[in-house]
Design a protein around this motif. Structure first.
Motif, PDB file in Angstrom:
ATOM      1  N   SER A 132      -8.240  79.509  29.608  1.00 39.01           N
ATOM      2  CA  SER A 132      -9.481  79.764  28.877  1.00 39.01           C
ATOM      3  C   SER A 132     -10.387  80.718  29.651  1.00 39.01           C
ATOM      4  N   PHE A 133     -10.465  80.544  30.966  1.00 38.50           N
ATOM      5  CA  PHE A 133     -11.293  81.430  31.789  1.00 38.50           C
ATOM      6  C   PHE A 133     -10.744  82.852  31.759  1.00 38.50           C
ATOM      7  N   LEU A 134      -9.423  82.991  31.785  1.00 38.17           N
ATOM      8  CA  LEU A 134      -8.790  84.306  31.726  1.00 38.17           C
ATOM      9  C   LEU A 134      -9.105  84.985  30.393  1.00 38.17           C
ATOM     10  N   ILE A 135      -9.049  84.217  29.305  1.00 38.93           N
ATOM     11  CA  ILE A 135      -9.371  84.769  27.986  1.00 38.93           C
ATOM     12  C   ILE A 135     -10.831  85.190  27.925  1.00 38.93           C
ATOM     13  N   SER A 136     -11.707  84.353  28.475  1.00 37.45           N
ATOM     14  CA  SER A 136     -13.133  84.666  28.478  1.00 37.45           C
ATOM     15  C   SER A 136     -13.404  85.976  29.203  1.00 37.45           C
ATOM     16  N   LEU A 137     -12.746  86.184  30.337  1.00 43.31           N
ATOM     17  CA  LEU A 137     -12.930  87.431  31.084  1.00 43.31           C
ATOM     18  C   LEU A 137     -12.304  88.616  30.364  1.00 43.31           C
ATOM     19  N   ALA A 138     -11.144  88.397  29.733  1.00 46.69           N
ATOM     20  CA  ALA A 138     -10.439  89.499  29.067  1.00 46.69           C
ATOM     21  C   ALA A 138     -11.299  90.140  27.987  1.00 46.69           C
ATOM     22  N   GLY A 139     -12.130  89.351  27.328  1.00 47.31           N
ATOM     23  CA  GLY A 139     -12.994  89.910  26.297  1.00 47.31           C
ATOM     24  C   GLY A 139     -13.947  90.963  26.825  1.00 47.31           C
ATOM     25  N   LEU A 140     -14.257  90.907  28.127  1.00 47.28           N
ATOM     26  CA  LEU A 140     -15.182  91.876  28.715  1.00 47.28           C
ATOM     27  C   LEU A 140     -14.623  93.293  28.686  1.00 47.28           C
ATOM     28  N   ALA A 141     -13.303  93.427  28.569  1.00 51.68           N
ATOM     29  CA  ALA A 141     -12.692  94.759  28.527  1.00 51.68           C
ATOM     30  C   ALA A 141     -13.198  95.556  27.329  1.00 51.68           C
ATOM     31  N   PHE A 142     -13.658  94.844  26.293  1.00 54.25           N
ATOM     32  CA  PHE A 142     -14.118  95.507  25.073  1.00 54.25           C
ATOM     33  C   PHE A 142     -15.637  95.477  24.965  1.00 54.25           C
ATOM     34  N   THR A 143     -16.307  95.378  26.123  1.00 49.35           N
ATOM     35  CA  THR A 143     -17.770  95.389  26.129  1.00 49.35           C
ATOM     36  C   THR A 143     -18.318  96.684  25.537  1.00 49.35           C
ATOM     37  N   VAL A 144     -17.628  97.794  25.801  1.00 45.04           N
ATOM     38  CA  VAL A 144     -18.073  99.092  25.264  1.00 45.04           C
ATOM     39  C   VAL A 144     -17.560  99.231  23.840  1.00 45.04           C
ATOM     40  N   SER A 145     -18.168  98.474  22.949  1.00 40.53           N
ATOM     41  CA  SER A 145     -17.860  98.531  21.520  1.00 40.53           C
ATOM     42  C   SER A 145     -19.164  98.255  20.780  1.00 40.53           C
ATOM     43  N   PRO A 146     -19.296  98.715  19.525  1.00 35.32           N
ATOM     44  CA  PRO A 146     -20.539  98.481  18.789  1.00 35.32           C
ATOM     45  C   PRO A 146     -20.913  97.003  18.744  1.00 35.32           C
ATOM     46  N   GLY A 147     -22.098  96.688  19.290  1.00 40.23           N
ATOM     47  CA  GLY A 147     -22.545  95.309  19.305  1.00 40.23           C
ATOM     48  C   GLY A 147     -21.679  94.400  20.160  1.00 40.23           C
ATOM     49  N   LYS A 148     -20.811  94.972  20.996  1.00 40.58           N
ATOM     50  CA  LYS A 148     -19.849  94.214  21.804  1.00 40.58           C
ATOM     51  C   LYS A 148     -18.929  93.351  20.943  1.00 40.58           C
ATOM     52  N   LEU A 149     -18.813  93.693  19.659  1.00 44.50           N
ATOM     53  CA  LEU A 149     -17.984  92.886  18.768  1.00 44.50           C
ATOM     54  C   LEU A 149     -16.503  93.041  19.071  1.00 44.50           C
ATOM     55  N   GLY A 150     -16.158  94.053  19.875  1.00 44.29           N
ATOM     56  CA  GLY A 150     -14.775  94.193  20.304  1.00 44.29           C
ATOM     57  C   GLY A 150     -14.314  93.007  21.141  1.00 44.29           C
ATOM     58  N   GLU A 151     -15.279  92.203  21.620  1.00 41.29           N
ATOM     59  CA  GLU A 151     -14.918  91.017  22.385  1.00 41.29           C
ATOM     60  C   GLU A 151     -14.215  89.972  21.518  1.00 41.29           C
ATOM     61  N   ALA A 152     -14.163  90.215  20.212  1.00 46.51           N
ATOM     62  CA  ALA A 152     -13.366  89.340  19.341  1.00 46.51           C
ATOM     63  C   ALA A 152     -11.892  89.409  19.706  1.00 46.51           C
ATOM     64  N   TYR A 153     -11.546  90.323  20.611  1.00 43.36           N
ATOM     65  CA  TYR A 153     -10.195  90.367  21.188  1.00 43.36           C
ATOM     66  C   TYR A 153      -9.804  88.993  21.723  1.00 43.36           C
ATOM     67  N   LYS A 154     -10.801  88.240  22.163  1.00 44.39           N
ATOM     68  CA  LYS A 154     -10.531  86.893  22.674  1.00 44.39           C
ATOM     69  C   LYS A 154      -9.890  86.020  21.601  1.00 44.39           C
ATOM     70  N   SER A 155     -10.249  86.260  20.346  1.00 43.30           N
ATOM     71  CA  SER A 155      -9.677  85.465  19.263  1.00 43.30           C
ATOM     72  C   SER A 155      -8.178  85.717  19.119  1.00 43.30           C
ATOM     73  N   TRP A 156      -7.737  86.964  19.374  1.00 45.19           N
ATOM     74  CA  TRP A 156      -6.303  87.269  19.359  1.00 45.19           C
ATOM     75  C   TRP A 156      -5.579  86.463  20.438  1.00 45.19           C
ATOM     76  N   LEU A 157      -6.225  86.385  21.614  1.00 39.66           N
ATOM     77  CA  LEU A 157      -5.593  85.675  22.722  1.00 39.66           C
ATOM     78  C   LEU A 157      -5.566  84.166  22.474  1.00 39.66           C
ATOM     79  N   VAL A 158      -6.633  83.641  21.889  1.00 45.41           N
ATOM     80  CA  VAL A 158      -6.659  82.221  21.545  1.00 45.41           C
ATOM     81  C   VAL A 158      -5.561  81.907  20.538  1.00 45.41           C
ATOM     82  N   LYS A 159      -5.364  82.800  19.582  1.00 42.28           N
ATOM     83  CA  LYS A 159      -4.304  82.592  18.588  1.00 42.28           C
ATOM     84  C   LYS A 159      -2.938  82.571  19.257  1.00 42.28           C
ATOM     85  N   GLU A 160      -2.743  83.446  20.239  1.00 41.32           N
ATOM     86  CA  GLU A 160      -1.455  83.503  20.915  1.00 41.32           C
ATOM     87  C   GLU A 160      -1.172  82.206  21.678  1.00 41.32           C
ATOM     88  N   VAL A 161      -2.234  81.588  22.210  1.00 46.11           N
ATOM     89  CA  VAL A 161      -2.063  80.371  22.996  1.00 46.11           C
ATOM     90  C   VAL A 161      -1.981  79.132  22.120  1.00 46.11           C
TER      91      VAL A 161
END
Length: 353
Positions: free
Chosen positions: A90-119
């Motif tokens: 969970s901590f790894l997923i939380s940090l991974a979302g930061l990779a998409f901080t440079v996105s409109p409204g930081k909504l790219g951090e929804a990448y975390k949802s892809w990772l949660v689905k995989e797990v």
């Protein structure tokens, strides 16, 4: 989902990560060039040459502490939605979302949802509202920090505080009202192109109501306030490293939080690039002038301080997120590969039997 689709997903996510980093780098370069044009490029270079690296290391450490605190909020949101993930993953997923901080409204951090689905297999539309809740409580935290930093001493910006607070109140009213949501869904259902998404949107709104429930706002907002407050301390250290005793901690807190709100509200600017830097520099320059610098030197120092703190916050977050995302991909690709190998061995054993 067939085998080909499963095996292609990690590569697709890797492509998205690469594109996000490339776009962010280009936008960052544009902002850097804009600063060079707005200020004295030579003056910025001279100011940066005198800046102690130890202060940048301290600011990055405070940013890391911020990520750790905000992980507690992420964990709370997963609990609210009834999702259980091993804490390390969970901590790894939380940090991974930061990779998409440079996105409109930081909504790219929804990448975390892809990772949660995989797990866990949890549908993306169920967990994606976590990102909205995170951005909402971040805004509330920045408003608290603005108030703490001294809103009363800067009445010129009070309208920004009031407008954002009103916007948060309106969003909260919609987030907790099933009646308003059903009204909106009824309108969406009449649109042929998007009507088929109504069931998923309804499920997402169920998550929204759980995450935005008034009882669930206090803890995440307190956590966000403490976390971002650490980055305000980092900003204070950076600013005074260029010109000693130029600003107080309260003013640094006010400037950092107000600039962050400017970048968050103007969501078309990925990661707040542009508005955040412009706000910080505009607020810092008069303070450096008051500390005894000439206008040009003050402008160069303000631009330098802004570039350093953005490097230690925004870009450091992107770096940490990219590393976490790569570690996640390697770890779970290896696990999935081992699982596939075991499946093949079991099949071969049954075939021989």
């Amino acid at each position: 989902m067939d085998e080909q689709s499963r095996t292609s997903e990690p590569g697709n996510r890797g492509d998205r990560l690469g594109r996000s980093l490339a776009i962010g780098a280009v936008l960052g370069l544009v902002v850097l060039c804009a600063f060079a044009l707005w200020s004295d490029a030579r003056g910025i270079g001279q100011a940066l040459a005198r800046f102690p690296i130890s202060v940048a290391v301290l600011a990055c450490g405070l940013s890391l502490a911020n990520y750790g605190l905000r992980f507690l909020r992420w964990q709370r949101y997963l609990t609210v939605l009834g999702i259980k993930i091993p804490i390390g993953t969970s901590f790894l997923i939380s940090l991974a979302g930061l990779a998409f901080t440079v996105s409109p409204g930081k909504l790219g951090e929804a990448y975390k949802s892809w990772l949660v689905k995989e797990v866990t297999g949890t549908p993306i539309h169920v967990t994606a509202p976590i990102v909205l809740a995170e951005r909402f409580t971040d805004l509330l935290a920045f408003l608290v920090l603005i108030a703490i930093g001294g809103l009363a001493t800067s009445p010129d910006h009070a309208w920004i505080f009031g407008a954002v607070l009103a916007g948060c109140a309106a969003l909260l009213a919609f987030a907790v009202s099933p009646r308003l949501q059903e009204f909106a869904l009824a309108r969406i259902a009449r649109m042929p192109v998007v009507a088929r998404f109504v069931p998923r949107v309804r499920d997402s709104l169920t998550s929204v109501r759980a995450l935005f429930a008034p009882r669930e706002l206090v803890f995440p907002t307190v956590i966000a306030t403490l976390g971002w407050g650490l980055e305000c301390v980092g900003f204070y250290c950076v600013v005074n490293a260029f010109v000693p005793d130029a600003v107080t901690l309260s003013f640094a807190t006010y400037t950092f939080a107000l600039s962050a709100v400017a970048g968050a509200v103007l969501i078309l600017f990925p990661g707040g690039l542009g508005p955040t830097e412009a706000s910080m520099s505009a607020l810092l320059t008069p303070r450096y002038v008051a500390a005894g610098l000439g206008v040009e030197a003050a402008r160069a120092s303000a631009a330098s301080a802004t570039l350093v703190i953005r490097l230690c916050t925004l870009w450091f977050a992107v770096l940490v997120g990219a590393i976490a995302a790569l570690v996640f991909r390697q770890r779970f690709s290896a696990r999935n590969g081992s699982a596939s190998s075991r499946d093949r061995d079991d099949f071969d054993t049954r075939a021989r039997g």
